[in-house]
Scaffold this motif. Structure first.
Motif, PDB file in Angstrom:
ATOM      1  N   ALA A  21      58.711 -87.090  33.178  1.00 39.56           N
ATOM      2  CA  ALA A  21      57.388 -86.888  33.791  1.00 39.56           C
ATOM      3  C   ALA A  21      56.678 -85.636  33.295  1.00 39.56           C
ATOM      4  O   ALA A  21      55.452 -85.611  33.204  1.00 39.56           O
ATOM      5  CB  ALA A  21      57.528 -86.843  35.314  1.00 39.56           C
ATOM      6  N   ARG A  22      57.453 -84.605  32.960  1.00 38.18           N
ATOM      7  CA  ARG A  22      56.771 -83.364  32.573  1.00 38.18           C
ATOM      8  C   ARG A  22      56.021 -83.486  31.245  1.00 38.18           C
ATOM      9  O   ARG A  22      55.246 -82.608  30.895  1.00 38.18           O
ATOM     10  CB  ARG A  22      57.760 -82.207  32.546  1.00 38.18           C
ATOM     11  N   PHE A  23      56.253 -84.599  30.524  1.00 37.86           N
ATOM     12  CA  PHE A  23      55.510 -84.812  29.277  1.00 37.86           C
ATOM     13  C   PHE A  23      54.363 -85.806  29.447  1.00 37.86           C
ATOM     14  O   PHE A  23      53.869 -86.361  28.480  1.00 37.86           O
ATOM     15  CB  PHE A  23      56.464 -85.271  28.170  1.00 37.86           C
ATOM     16  N   LEU A  24      53.957 -86.023  30.682  1.00 41.26           N
ATOM     17  CA  LEU A  24      52.874 -86.998  30.926  1.00 41.26           C
ATOM     18  C   LEU A  24      51.531 -86.321  31.144  1.00 41.26           C
ATOM     19  O   LEU A  24      50.626 -86.898  31.712  1.00 41.26           O
ATOM     20  CB  LEU A  24      53.191 -87.850  32.166  1.00 41.26           C
ATOM     21  N   LYS A  25      51.413 -85.074  30.726  1.00 39.41           N
ATOM     22  CA  LYS A  25      50.212 -84.319  31.097  1.00 39.41           C
ATOM     23  C   LYS A  25      49.061 -84.439  30.112  1.00 39.41           C
ATOM     24  O   LYS A  25      48.038 -83.789  30.296  1.00 39.41           O
ATOM     25  CB  LYS A  25      50.585 -82.853  31.308  1.00 39.41           C
ATOM     26  N   ALA A  26      49.216 -85.236  29.080  1.00 40.68           N
ATOM     27  CA  ALA A  26      48.149 -85.373  28.095  1.00 40.68           C
ATOM     28  C   ALA A  26      47.018 -86.235  28.632  1.00 40.68           C
ATOM     29  O   ALA A  26      47.223 -87.061  29.522  1.00 40.68           O
ATOM     30  CB  ALA A  26      48.705 -85.983  26.822  1.00 40.68           C
ATOM     31  N   THR A  27      45.824 -86.044  28.105  1.00 44.50           N
ATOM     32  CA  THR A  27      44.705 -86.925  28.464  1.00 44.50           C
ATOM     33  C   THR A  27      44.338 -87.815  27.283  1.00 44.50           C
ATOM     34  O   THR A  27      43.341 -88.508  27.308  1.00 44.50           O
ATOM     35  CB  THR A  27      43.479 -86.108  28.914  1.00 44.50           C
ATOM     36  N   GLU A  28      45.152 -87.754  26.230  1.00 44.74           N
ATOM     37  CA  GLU A  28      44.963 -88.647  25.080  1.00 44.74           C
ATOM     38  C   GLU A  28      46.310 -89.269  24.721  1.00 44.74           C
ATOM     39  O   GLU A  28      47.351 -88.720  25.050  1.00 44.74           O
ATOM     40  CB  GLU A  28      44.479 -87.858  23.857  1.00 44.74           C
ATOM     41  N   ARG A  29      46.264 -90.386  24.000  1.00 44.71           N
ATOM     42  CA  ARG A  29      47.505 -91.044  23.604  1.00 44.71           C
ATOM     43  C   ARG A  29      47.958 -90.492  22.249  1.00 44.71           C
ATOM     44  O   ARG A  29      47.747 -91.104  21.210  1.00 44.71           O
ATOM     45  CB  ARG A  29      47.247 -92.556  23.515  1.00 44.71           C
ATOM     46  N   LYS A  30      48.552 -89.312  22.297  1.00 43.65           N
ATOM     47  CA  LYS A  30      48.960 -88.653  21.046  1.00 43.65           C
ATOM     48  C   LYS A  30      50.301 -87.959  21.203  1.00 43.65           C
ATOM     49  O   LYS A  30      50.536 -87.298  22.213  1.00 43.65           O
ATOM     50  CB  LYS A  30      47.937 -87.561  20.680  1.00 43.65           C
ATOM     51  N   GLY A  31      51.147 -88.056  20.207  1.00 48.72           N
ATOM     52  CA  GLY A  31      52.341 -87.210  20.103  1.00 48.72           C
ATOM     53  C   GLY A  31      53.477 -87.533  21.066  1.00 48.72           C
ATOM     54  O   GLY A  31      54.391 -86.736  21.201  1.00 48.72           O
ATOM     55  N   PHE A  32      53.451 -88.691  21.734  1.00 52.60           N
ATOM     56  CA  PHE A  32      54.502 -88.972  22.720  1.00 52.60           C
ATOM     57  C   PHE A  32      55.868 -89.221  22.063  1.00 52.60           C
ATOM     58  O   PHE A  32      56.901 -89.023  22.682  1.00 52.60           O
ATOM     59  CB  PHE A  32      54.105 -90.144  23.621  1.00 52.60           C
ATOM     60  N   GLY A  33      55.855 -89.643  20.782  1.00 55.06           N
ATOM     61  CA  GLY A  33      57.104 -89.926  20.086  1.00 55.06           C
ATOM     62  C   GLY A  33      58.016 -88.709  19.989  1.00 55.06           C
ATOM     63  O   GLY A  33      59.238 -88.828  20.001  1.00 55.06           O
TER      64      GLY A  33
END
Lengths: 190, 467
Positions: A21-33
């Motif tokens: 969950a702590r990596f869900l703070k983006a407002t764009e769909r980038k860099g999740f890999g």
């Protein structure tokens, strides 16, 4: 699609493991890999955990093979984004959580559900040869272990199959029927 | 078709199908759509890229909850990424004309708490949200389920969603509920029986006297955790309890509209002879206060029991042992007497007034254990207000507890409320996954009564011993 595969023979892989969950703070769909399987992949000091499969260079490929009930838990589409962004285009399991399955199809990952026996055969084939290739044929709806020729068919509804094959989009479809939707809304008691 | 007996699920589903795609999903109209700061920004970005708007902005409701602090909410949010998400929710809501209950708004709170308490959630509706615990709203006899961000965009753009119709399961629990057994224990018991994937592919209807006699708060706790056994959603037929709860709430129908709605809602029940793909029955007398010992919600047991061995569960040995290793437990351990470091009461599962009443009933006249850090987080400002008005805050304060401000908090630990690595938390939330409450955290899911018993004794304790 023909590719070697990355094995993850663990059951109930939940979306909190796929992307915490702590990596869900983006407002764009980038860099999740970068944060795919973050806490299985890295130690708290950010050094890679040597025994985790994604850190083992002998395993690679566009197909991820997981244990049963893959993608359970949270509805976060970020889990599917992370898998896609890392480079996977297909996930194989004997059983998928419903929301994850839908999210995968919506982001361009093909979820392939196989029998527990076939899943076991895949794991064994990869254990024997990490470069074992799987061939996933969407038009025929089949998956084959190339080295042994073992083959199984998988299900996908023809609407989604058509969309995936042709790059069509649900929202385009819904936009085209907006008159029907507005008609429904006008008569709705809510 | 009108003569064929239908289930509650069939009735609500069929009433919302705008179109059925052959060998494909149904196109389902969505009556209410809830959004929050974490799963909506990319959906709005998608609308912008397509150059389209929101079709029915008055059917979508925004509240900030997942990523909000639970102390000092009047101050600017410290984490720039969290602040950015909250700002995006506010900006997008304002741009498209969507109702927004942001941080500081008296209506703010956890989406699945504020929807029902403001009368937005009604029987017979279809309700979605980019959050798996949307199943909560099924307590009102609504079809409610969690969706991904692509689907959030779809609903904003078209007020519809594409879904294949789920199979149907009915779970009946009858009989007399024992001492110290709460709705949370009932659902943890069911999940332990059928496993964390036992209802995947199904929509569940809960039936039987146990649910009929349950309050709306309790029904919401049960339906909330439907997803934890893999179900698409869960629902309970609306009855007088439901109608009494809704009547008079802000957005509920009034006057003649109420009468008309009520007449329709009374038809929302499964017909005699309607068929389910699976029917399960349990006896309430077999249920005791529950606690989980592993890393999925199916790994639960009666609090007086011992951790089973994997073979007895028929599950995968390796995954089971990995789970126990993470938790620091051995098979055949009893959890009674295990030291507890943290206690969390709150979340969309157990963050309603009844939960705090239950917690206070154990705490009253006792003191917080010195070794326990307790986070007491109401589900909304309305719940917070009730806690104060009913004197629960006084009981908590006297016992050495502090009340925090509303939000999802340590349930998913996106904000600062994180359980440290290796520490044990008895939590009234819904998931005990590895690291769910913070990297390395170890979660024992339980009811507010079990949480309270741990909070005052400092160890896992059977709440019946304190009642």
């Amino acid at each position: 699609m023909k590719s070697s595969a990355v094995p993850l023979p663990i059951e109930n892989v939940d979306t909190d493991q796929i992307i915490p969950a702590r990596f869900l703070k983006a407002t764009e769909r980038k860099g999740f890999g970068d944060n795919l399987f973050r806490d299985w992949r890295y130690n708290p000091d950010n050094t890679p955990k040597k025994d985790f499969v994604l850190n083992n260079p002998i395993y690679s490929g566009k197909i991820l093979v997981g244990g049963k009930n893959f993608g359970s838990g949270s509805s976060r589409e970020h889990a599917a984004w992370a898998i896609y962004d890392y480079g996977f285009r297909c996930v194989v399991s004997s059983f998928f959580a419903d929301i994850f399955k839908g999210n995968s199809l919506n982001v361009g990952i093909l979820p392939v559900q196989v029998s527990p026996m076939f899943l076991d055969s895949i794991f064994k084939a990869i254990e024997k040869d990490p470069k074992t290739e799987l061939e996933v044929n969407l038009p025929d709806q089949t998956i084959t272990i190339v080295a042994t020729g073992e083959k199984e068919s998988f299900g996908i509804n023809s609407y989604k199959k058509h969309n995936m094959t042709n790059g069509f989009d649900d929202i385009d479809y819904l936009q085209a029927m907006s008159a029907d939707i507005k008609g429904y809304a006008a008569a709705s008691p809510y | 078709m009108s003569n064929t007996p239908r289930t509650l699920f069939d009735k609500v589903w069929d009433a919302h199908v705008v179109r059925q795609i052959e060998d494909g999903p149904s196109i389902l109209f969505i009556d209410r759509h809830f959004i929050h700061e974490v799963t909506s920004p990319v959906a709005f970005l998608g609308l912008q890229q397509r150059g389209i708007g929101v079709m029915f902005p008055d059917r979508t409701f925004a509240t900030a909850d997942h990523n909000t602090p639970t102390i000092n909410q009047h101050l600017p949010v410290q984490d720039p990424f969290s602040a950015n998400q909250l700002k995006a929710l506010e900006t997008n809501s304002s741009k498209y004309g969507i109702s927004h209950w942001g941080l500081g708004n008296p209506k703010n709170g956890i989406v699945h708490v504020v929807g029902p308490e403001n009368g937005i959630t009604l029987p017979g509706m279809t309700i979605v949200c980019g959050d798996s615990h949307t199943s909560t709203h099924g307590a009102f006899g609504a079809i409610a389920f969690g969706i991904g961000t692509s689907e959030v965009e779809m609903v904003l753009a078209s007020q519809c969603i594409m879904q294949p119709k789920a199979k149907k399961m009915r779970i009946a629990v009858d009989g007399k509920i024992g001492k110290g057994v709460t709705p949370k224990d009932v659902i943890l018991y069911i999940i332990a029986k059928i496993s964390a994937s036992g209802a995947t592919g199904y929509f569940v209807e809960y039936a039987g006297s146990v649910f009929e006699n349950m309050s709306m708060e309790g029904r919401m706790t049960v339906c909330n955790m439907s997803i934890e056994m893999g179900a698409r959603g869960g629902m309970i037929a609306p009855d007088e309890t439901t109608f009494n709860y809704i009547n008079g709430r802000e957005k509920a129908p009034k006057g003649a509209d109420w009468d008309k709605a009520l007449a329709y809602w009374k038809t929302l029940k499964t017909d005699e002879g309607a068929s389910f793909d699976v029917e399960l029955k349990y006896d309430a007398a077999d249920i005791e206060p529950m606690i989980t010992y592993g890393t999925n919600p199916g790994m639960g047991m009666g609090i007086s029991n011992k951790i089973p061995v994997a073979e007895a569960l028929g599950g995968g040995q390796a995954s089971f042992e990995k789970s126990l290793q993470y938790m620091g437990f051995q098979k055949e351990d009893s959890l009674i007497g295990k030291k507890v470091d943290y206690v969390f009461i709150g979340s969309c599962t157990n963050g309603r007034i009844e939960d705090f009443r239950a917690f206070a009933s154990i705490v009253k006249g006792r003191k917080k254990a010195d070794n326990v850090t307790a986070w007491i987080v109401p589900g909304s400002h309305i719940v917070e207000q009730q806690i104060k008005e009913e004197g629960i805050l006084d009981i908590l304060t006297e016992a050495g507890f502090q009340l925090r401000q509303p939000g999802c908090s340590a349930c998913l630990a996106m904000n600062d409320d994180k359980i440290p690595a290796g520490k044990y938390a008895v939590s009234t939330s819904n998931r005990n996954f590895e690291g769910r409450q913070g990297p390395g955290s170890r979660t024992l899911l339980a009811s507010p009564l079990v949480a309270a018993a741990a909070a005052v004794t400092g160890v896992v304790t059977d709440p019946r011993d304190l009642m």
